[in-house]
Scaffold this active site. Sequence first.
Site, PDB file in Angstrom:
ATOM      1  N   ALA A  53     -16.027 -16.262  -1.836  1.00  0.00           N
ATOM      2  CA  ALA A  53     -16.475 -15.756  -3.145  1.00  0.00           C
ATOM      3  C   ALA A  53     -17.929 -15.277  -3.120  1.00  0.00           C
ATOM      4  O   ALA A  53     -18.450 -14.873  -4.151  1.00  0.00           O
ATOM      5  CB  ALA A  53     -16.292 -16.838  -4.205  1.00  0.00           C
ATOM      6  N   THR A  54     -18.575 -15.319  -1.967  1.00  0.00           N
ATOM      7  CA  THR A  54     -19.994 -14.932  -1.913  1.00  0.00           C
ATOM      8  C   THR A  54     -20.189 -13.426  -1.843  1.00  0.00           C
ATOM      9  O   THR A  54     -21.317 -12.946  -1.944  1.00  0.00           O
ATOM     10  CB  THR A  54     -20.690 -15.564  -0.690  1.00  0.00           C
ATOM     11  OG1 THR A  54     -19.968 -15.169   0.486  1.00  0.00           O
ATOM     12  CG2 THR A  54     -20.747 -17.075  -0.791  1.00  0.00           C
ATOM     13  N   GLY A  93     -18.056  -9.217  -1.848  1.00  0.00           N
ATOM     14  CA  GLY A  93     -16.881  -8.335  -1.840  1.00  0.00           C
ATOM     15  C   GLY A  93     -15.757  -8.718  -2.789  1.00  0.00           C
ATOM     16  O   GLY A  93     -15.975  -8.996  -3.976  1.00  0.00           O
ATOM     17  N   ARG A 137     -22.410 -19.294   2.345  1.00  0.00           N
ATOM     18  CA  ARG A 137     -23.764 -18.992   1.859  1.00  0.00           C
ATOM     19  C   ARG A 137     -24.011 -19.661   0.503  1.00  0.00           C
ATOM     20  O   ARG A 137     -23.706 -19.109  -0.559  1.00  0.00           O
ATOM     21  CB  ARG A 137     -23.953 -17.475   1.812  1.00  0.00           C
ATOM     22  CG  ARG A 137     -24.111 -16.891   3.228  1.00  0.00           C
ATOM     23  CD  ARG A 137     -24.083 -15.393   3.250  1.00  0.00           C
ATOM     24  NE  ARG A 137     -22.760 -14.842   3.045  1.00  0.00           N
ATOM     25  CZ  ARG A 137     -22.471 -13.542   3.061  1.00  0.00           C
ATOM     26  NH1 ARG A 137     -23.431 -12.663   3.287  1.00  0.00           N
ATOM     27  NH2 ARG A 137     -21.231 -13.122   2.867  1.00  0.00           N
ATOM     28  N   VAL A 163     -14.433 -22.185   6.797  1.00  0.00           N
ATOM     29  CA  VAL A 163     -12.976 -22.435   6.844  1.00  0.00           C
ATOM     30  C   VAL A 163     -12.489 -22.793   8.251  1.00  0.00           C
ATOM     31  O   VAL A 163     -11.406 -23.331   8.409  1.00  0.00           O
ATOM     32  CB  VAL A 163     -12.138 -21.243   6.289  1.00  0.00           C
ATOM     33  CG1 VAL A 163     -12.401 -21.009   4.811  1.00  0.00           C
ATOM     34  CG2 VAL A 163     -12.359 -19.970   7.087  1.00  0.00           C
ATOM     35  N   TYR A 187      -7.678  -8.003  15.031  1.00  0.00           N
ATOM     36  CA  TYR A 187      -7.778  -8.095  13.563  1.00  0.00           C
ATOM     37  C   TYR A 187      -6.390  -7.865  12.961  1.00  0.00           C
ATOM     38  O   TYR A 187      -5.949  -8.616  12.075  1.00  0.00           O
ATOM     39  CB  TYR A 187      -8.796  -7.086  13.010  1.00  0.00           C
ATOM     40  CG  TYR A 187      -8.859  -7.121  11.492  1.00  0.00           C
ATOM     41  CD1 TYR A 187      -9.305  -8.266  10.824  1.00  0.00           C
ATOM     42  CD2 TYR A 187      -8.445  -6.030  10.727  1.00  0.00           C
ATOM     43  CE1 TYR A 187      -9.336  -8.316   9.424  1.00  0.00           C
ATOM     44  CE2 TYR A 187      -8.489  -6.079   9.331  1.00  0.00           C
ATOM     45  CZ  TYR A 187      -8.929  -7.224   8.686  1.00  0.00           C
ATOM     46  OH  TYR A 187      -8.952  -7.277   7.309  1.00  0.00           O
ATOM     47  N   PRO A 198      -4.979  -4.897   0.720  1.00  0.00           N
ATOM     48  CA  PRO A 198      -5.774  -3.694   0.463  1.00  0.00           C
ATOM     49  C   PRO A 198      -5.874  -2.781   1.684  1.00  0.00           C
ATOM     50  O   PRO A 198      -5.786  -3.228   2.835  1.00  0.00           O
ATOM     51  CB  PRO A 198      -7.172  -4.249   0.128  1.00  0.00           C
ATOM     52  CG  PRO A 198      -7.028  -5.746   0.028  1.00  0.00           C
ATOM     53  CD  PRO A 198      -5.828  -6.094   0.835  1.00  0.00           C
ATOM     54  N   GLY A 199      -6.124  -1.486   1.386  1.00  0.00           N
ATOM     55  CA  GLY A 199      -6.587  -0.546   2.418  1.00  0.00           C
ATOM     56  C   GLY A 199      -8.101  -0.617   2.447  1.00  0.00           C
ATOM     57  O   GLY A 199      -8.682  -1.690   2.296  1.00  0.00           O
TER      58      GLY A 199
END
Length: 247
Positions: free
Chosen positions: A5-6, A8, A30, A54, A146, A176-177
């Site tokens: 949540a820090t 984007g 962060r 995580v 990835y 998402p793209g």
Amino acid sequence: MITGATSGIGLATAEVFAQNNYNLIICGRRKERLIQLKERLTTNQNIETLVFDVRDRDEVFKQITSLPAEFRSIDILINNAGNAHGFDTIDEGNMDDWDAMIDINVKGLLYVSKAIVPGMIERKKGHIINIGSIAGKEVYAKGNVYCASKFAVDAISAGMRIDLNAHGIKVSEVNPGAVDTEFSEVRFKGDRSKVGKVYDGFKPLLAEDIADVIYFVATRPPHVNIADSLILPIAQASASLINRSGG
Ligand code: NDP
Ligand code: 8X3
């Protein structure tokens, strides 16, 4: 509860849920950013911050079990934390980058879920929203590991949906793209000459566009589950075809 949540997509998602008066648990490494976000978003609702990596299995459990009583019954888990690290052909790939992507995007998502799903099963209620990617639907050049990590998110989401079906838990995937976040900064390790080219010649999605979809997915009636979704900028037709003539 929103991981990552820090910045984007996770940050924009926290904003949308806060505007709609949800109590929130916002997570990331962060700490300062989380504290500032909590201060900025808090109005009538309660917002709790959790600082953990995580990848660190013990810390994931320690932090989640340390939540105050009023935050222990997590209704919605948004597994968003993740990134691409590096952009290389398979022979040139950096093994630390491979470890990071598999440890964060795959194992991290599993650790967080493992800490929360048993409570959802007990309560016979819950919604898990995993953030995958178009990279989890199609492989593209230099995307190799990835893409593998996001194909894993796709498989884990389908597996969760099957295994949690008997318990009344929704499992959704938002894919998402190209979204303009800190994603490319991380992938290219801050190399401005490369980051600057990623969104050249087209209008990418904004984090807010994906946050809107996540909120929509999370707020359907109880009998409706948006199991899967793929969201692209209009200029993007596939993982590797983007019309960059837009100036
Ligand atoms: P950002 O880099 O802006 O945000 C990534 C978030 O993940 C940050 O909040 C970061 O927090 C968190 N994070 C990263 N590593 C860890 C870690 N080891 N432990 C805990 N938190 C971590 O990228 P996006 O918002 O774009 O990415 C969010 C998700 O969306 C990712 O899963 C990504 O793969 C996916 N996605 C992104 C797309 C894009 O084009 N941007 C497209 C498709 C999917 P902190 O550093 O504070 O820990
Ligand atoms: C992020 C989108 O196309 O850079 O998951 O892999 S892409």
